[in-house]
Structure formats: C-alpha cells, structure tokens
Enzyme design. Structure first.
Site, PDB file in Angstrom:
ATOM      1  N   PRO A  15     -52.156  29.722   3.581  1.00  0.00           N
ATOM      2  CA  PRO A  15     -51.237  29.857   2.684  1.00  0.00           C
ATOM      3  C   PRO A  15     -49.930  30.808   3.029  1.00  0.00           C
ATOM      4  O   PRO A  15     -48.761  30.825   2.380  1.00  0.00           O
ATOM      5  CB  PRO A  15     -51.741  30.513   1.348  1.00  0.00           C
ATOM      6  CG  PRO A  15     -53.065  31.061   1.683  1.00  0.00           C
ATOM      7  CD  PRO A  15     -53.333  30.408   3.042  1.00  0.00           C
ATOM      8  N   ASP A  39     -41.850  26.120  11.245  1.00  0.00           N
ATOM      9  CA  ASP A  39     -41.331  27.401  11.327  1.00  0.00           C
ATOM     10  C   ASP A  39     -40.772  27.957  10.035  1.00  0.00           C
ATOM     11  O   ASP A  39     -40.815  29.276   9.746  1.00  0.00           O
ATOM     12  CB  ASP A  39     -40.381  27.743  12.405  1.00  0.00           C
ATOM     13  CG  ASP A  39     -39.242  26.765  12.434  1.00  0.00           C
ATOM     14  OD1 ASP A  39     -39.588  25.453  12.446  1.00  0.00           O
ATOM     15  OD2 ASP A  39     -37.967  27.033  12.198  1.00  0.00           O
ATOM     16  N   LYS A  58     -40.529  24.961  17.539  1.00  0.00           N
ATOM     17  CA  LYS A  58     -40.335  24.788  16.090  1.00  0.00           C
ATOM     18  C   LYS A  58     -40.034  23.410  15.527  1.00  0.00           C
ATOM     19  O   LYS A  58     -39.089  22.927  16.202  1.00  0.00           O
ATOM     20  CB  LYS A  58     -39.184  25.769  15.730  1.00  0.00           C
ATOM     21  CG  LYS A  58     -39.669  27.423  16.050  1.00  0.00           C
ATOM     22  CD  LYS A  58     -38.396  28.570  15.861  1.00  0.00           C
ATOM     23  CE  LYS A  58     -38.654  29.713  16.206  1.00  0.00           C
ATOM     24  NZ  LYS A  58     -37.512  30.664  15.594  1.00  0.00           N
TER      25      LYS A  58
END
Length: 265
Positions: A15, A39, A58
C-alpha cells in the site's frame, strides 16, 4: 545476486510503506534486470532497493502498448522484468490487459501478490472487518463513475446485503455512495472510515457516519488515493461491547480439531 528467469514478474508493492512488500516481492525487485513501475503510486524508497545496475523505468507516462512492448523486448533479450504495481495486482491492478498481450507474445509471467490497500486501511484503523454475530462478509467494489459497473453490481444492489463494504477508487463520488447506500436501506448513522494513502507518511484518517461522509471528506480535502470502509464493523465503540461478538474459535466450550471444549468455568 540471485539470477532470475527471463520473464515478467508482476509484483504487488503493497500500500505504500516500503516495508510492507512481501519477502518474495523484494527479492525479485532486488534481482531483476529491469524495473518498470507505476511511479505515481509506488514508493520511491522501495524502488531504490533495486540493483544499482538495473534499468529503472517509470510507466505513468506510457500507454498499454508502450508498457507491454518494453516488457516483451527486454524478456526476448534475455532480461528479467519486474513490473511493480501498488497494493495487490489482483484488485483494480489493470494487469489483465497486460497479461493478455504478454500471453499473445508467448512471454512468461509470474504474479507475486502484495498487501492490498483495503487491508492496510483496516490495519491503521485497528479494525477487523468481519465480526462474529455482526457481519461475516466483506464486499470489495467501487462506485460507478467513468468506468461502468455491471447492472447486478450497482452499489445499491450490493449494499442490500448490509455487510461491510470496501470502496476503491470512489473518493470523488461520495455523494453517489451515500445516496446508493441510503437507497439500500442503510442508516444515516452507519459508521464510515476513510483512509487516504494508508501507511504513507502523509496518511489521513477520517471517521464519520454515512450522513456526514461527504462533508467530512471535503473538510479533509480527500479526493484521491483513499479507501472508504463502511458498515457496523467500523464502529469505534465496538470494543466496549466486545463480549457480544466473540468468535467460537477461542470459546472454552467449543471443540475443534486442536482442542476439546468443556464447560466454561
């Protein structure tokens, strides 16, 4: 360094807290040749654990074809690829379409589960979502917004069961959430808890009731990255009534495979 097989590893990063990744997930992250991560949602502190010589990419600015194309090219070049997603990939992870394209390209895939935001939110709230004699069912869903929901899965239909409900991706739709739960017969006093960015340093928690949910979220400025948990399992006063909701598992009179019950003293 552990040499990984040349394939795509879809890794659930957990999380937010970088220490909540699984041991296996971290091992893949630390040994993969290529890291492709979301990202906008995955902790940079976690990604910093990658090999110094790993190629780190990313994905927030990429479309599906670009993401899959990169993974295919690297695996065919003999590289291992860690595709790092937030939470657990199985729930609103947008991995199905990636896997479908990878399968067409005959690229092997392994999924490594992660801690979902729903369970991280419950943890920071100190809540159990299934309480004996109160609720034994947890519904994971989302309110209908730009992404349509099948007719039989409309929130008011699911809410008719009066169970604990966890709402992903619904922080901008709180008025709709409230209306649908009320239409399903929920009380305005039903407890609701909202956790924004559970386990991140900037985590926010709002405890409210259905009646005041929209107002409290507006005051807190929560419009994204939030888990909404609703139902009587979220009542902060439950601990004062705990004797009414005890499980059979630890009841001294209850017999199971590891213990013979007797009369309570």
């Amino acid at each position: 360094m552990k040499r990984l097989e040349a394939k795509v590893y879809i890794v659930g990063a957990g999380p937010g807290d970088p220490d909540l990744i699984t041991v296996k997930g971290q091992q893949v992250l630390q040994n993969a040749d290529v890291i492709l991560y979301t990202d906008s949602l995955v902790s940079e502190e976690l990604i910093a654990r990658a090999r110094p010589d790993a190629l780190v990419l990313k994905s927030s600015g990429m479309d599906l074809q670009q993401i899959v194309g990169l993974m295919v090219a690297h695996v065919r070049g003999g590289k291992s690829v860690a595709r790092v997603h937030t939470g657990d990939p199985a729930v609103y992870g947008a991995v199905f379409e990636q896997m479908a394209m990878l399968k067409k390209e005959k690229i092997p895939v392994e999924i490594i589960p992660g801690v979902s935001s729903v369970f991280a939110a419950a943890a920071v709230l100190g809540a159990e979502l299934t309480i004996p004699e109160l609720t034994q069912t947890l519904i994971l869903t989302r309110a209908e917004g730009r992404t349509p929901v099948p007719e039989k899965e409309k929130l008011r239909e699911l809410a008719a069961h009066q169970t604990t409900i966890a709402l992903f991706l619904s922080a901008t739709l709180t008025k709709k959430v409230v209306n649908e739960l009320l239409e399903a017969g929920w009380s305005e006093d039903t407890p609701v808890a909202v956790v924004q960015k559970a386990t991140w340093p900037e985590q926010k928690i709002v405890r409210s009731t259905l009646k005041h949910l929209d107002e409290e979220m507006r005051k807190a400025g929560i419009r994204s990255h939030a888990m909404i948990l609703a139902g009587w399992a979220l009542d902060p006063d439950l601990y004062e009534q705990s004797e009414a909701y005890r499980s059979k598992l630890y009841d001294p009179s209850f017999t199971h495979g590891y213990r013979k019950g007797g009369n309570a003293s």
